[in-house]
Design a protein around this motif. Structure first.
Motif, mmCIF file in Angstrom:
data_model
loop_
_atom_site.group_PDB
_atom_site.id
_atom_site.type_symbol
_atom_site.label_atom_id
_atom_site.label_comp_id
_atom_site.label_asym_id
_atom_site.label_seq_id
_atom_site.Cartn_x
_atom_site.Cartn_y
_atom_site.Cartn_z
ATOM 1 N N UNK A 50 35.245 64.222 65.377
ATOM 2 C CA UNK A 50 35.612 63.705 66.682
ATOM 3 C C UNK A 50 36.443 62.648 66.594
ATOM 4 N N UNK A 51 37.567 62.419 67.404
ATOM 5 C CA UNK A 51 38.373 61.384 67.377
ATOM 6 C C UNK A 51 38.021 60.551 68.745
ATOM 7 N N UNK A 54 44.437 60.569 71.701
ATOM 8 C CA UNK A 54 43.981 59.651 71.267
ATOM 9 C C UNK A 54 44.705 59.096 70.043
ATOM 10 N N UNK A 55 45.575 59.932 69.357
ATOM 11 C CA UNK A 55 46.028 59.609 68.201
ATOM 12 C C UNK A 55 47.775 59.499 68.045
ATOM 13 N N UNK A 59 44.216 55.671 67.487
ATOM 14 C CA UNK A 59 44.136 55.932 66.186
ATOM 15 C C UNK A 59 45.519 56.099 65.632
ATOM 16 N N UNK A 60 45.971 55.569 64.520
ATOM 17 C CA UNK A 60 47.471 55.874 64.074
ATOM 18 C C UNK A 60 47.182 56.404 62.740
ATOM 19 N N UNK A 61 47.759 57.393 62.216
ATOM 20 C CA UNK A 61 47.720 58.065 60.820
ATOM 21 C C UNK A 61 49.138 57.537 60.236
ATOM 22 N N UNK A 67 42.929 51.853 64.924
ATOM 23 C CA UNK A 67 42.577 52.290 63.997
ATOM 24 C C UNK A 67 43.593 52.896 63.221
ATOM 25 N N UNK A 68 43.450 52.296 61.982
ATOM 26 C CA UNK A 68 44.995 53.050 60.999
ATOM 27 C C UNK A 68 44.198 53.753 59.774
ATOM 28 N N UNK A 69 44.949 54.945 59.645
ATOM 29 C CA UNK A 69 44.405 55.858 58.369
ATOM 30 C C UNK A 69 45.906 55.932 57.929
#
Ligand code: ATP
Ligand code: MG
Length: 241
Positions: free
Chosen positions: A60-61, A76-77, A154-156, A184-186
């Protein structure tokens, strides 16, 4: 919680590349996903970004399932991929505007966001340069700036500092520190110093499984090691399984 991964799995024929991964990442957290080459980091990120269908499991994002609500989840990303997605024959500004268009911004809004990103990433002086003429480090900066054009929650970032010189890497750390808490960073990286500077929490993947999860302090305490590097080497030792 912004990212809730449950049993995420990827098989290529009989080979299991990501194996029943479960993990929660909080809103605004800076999470570092570590692991040696071929551990399954990029595969995990690609599944979370909707670039690769999972064999099993879900994530879930920000409340949207990557399996059942892929379009909503994708909104979202954004991602700065390991193989950079910069268009070589477009200028810096054109690349940013193009991303704005893809995400449905008006021209005025795209221009506004592009200018803000160019200032943040120190790209304004190079705005008219074709991307193919940029150095590797500037190319990576542009790639991250492009990912920010959609205002993602969300940032990958898959190895965003690969090939950057010492200063460029530190400059990008500064920029990422500014984003900390807001997005939010991954991040995946092989540079442990960067993890020590930036990450709130670390996950160490090994052969598609999560071997350890926690703050650097927690991991050092659990493994009785004195540095993240020692922890990493201990947990990714082939015989230690
Ligand atoms: N399309 C594919 N078909 C078969 N195997 C694949 C495919 N894509 C990736 N793999 C395998 O999946 C495993 C994990 O790859 P992945 O790219 O996720 O690793 P990684 O942790 O990102 O490594 P690196 O640090 O080198 O970037 C590797 O063994 C790779 O060879
Ligand atoms: Mg990778």
């Amino acid at each position: 919680m912004t990212i809730d991964i449950k049993g995420l799995t990827k098989h290529y024929k009989e080979i299991v590349v990501v194996d029943q991964l479960s993990l929660c990442i909080e809103k605004g957290e800076f999470f570092a996903l570590l692991g040696q080459n071929a551990a399954g980091k990029t595969t995990t990120i690609k599944m979370l970004c909707g670039l690769l269908p999972p064999t099993d499991g879900d994530a879930m994002l920000d409340g949207e399932s990557i399996v059942h609500h892929q379009v909503a989840a994708k909104k979202k990303i954004n991602i700065s991929p390991q193989e950079t997605a910069v268009a070589p024959n477009l200028t810096v500004l054109e690349n940013l505007l193009f991303m704005g268009q893809i995400y449905g911004c008006s021209k005025i809004e795209a221009k506004k966001r592009a200018n803000a990103q160019m200032i943040l990433f120190g790209l304004t002086p190079r705005q008219s340069s074709k991307a193919k003429t940029l150095s590797g480090g500037y190319m990576r900066r542009l790639s991250v700036a492009m990912a920010m054009m959609s205002n993602p929650k969300i940032l990958f970032l898959d190895e965003p500092t690969l090939g950057m010189d010492v200063r460029a890497r530190r400059d990008l750390w500064k920029i990422l520190s500014q984003l900390k808490g807001e997005v939010t960073i991954v991040l995946t990286t092989h540079y442990l110093e960067e993890v020590e500077v930036l990450a709130d929490r670390v996950g160490i993947m090994h052969r598609g499984k999560m071997r350890a999860l926690g703050t650097i302090q927690q991991l050092m305490h659990e493994t009785k090691k004195h540095s993240l590097e020692e922890v990493f080497l201990e947990l990714t030792e082939e015989d230690s399984l």
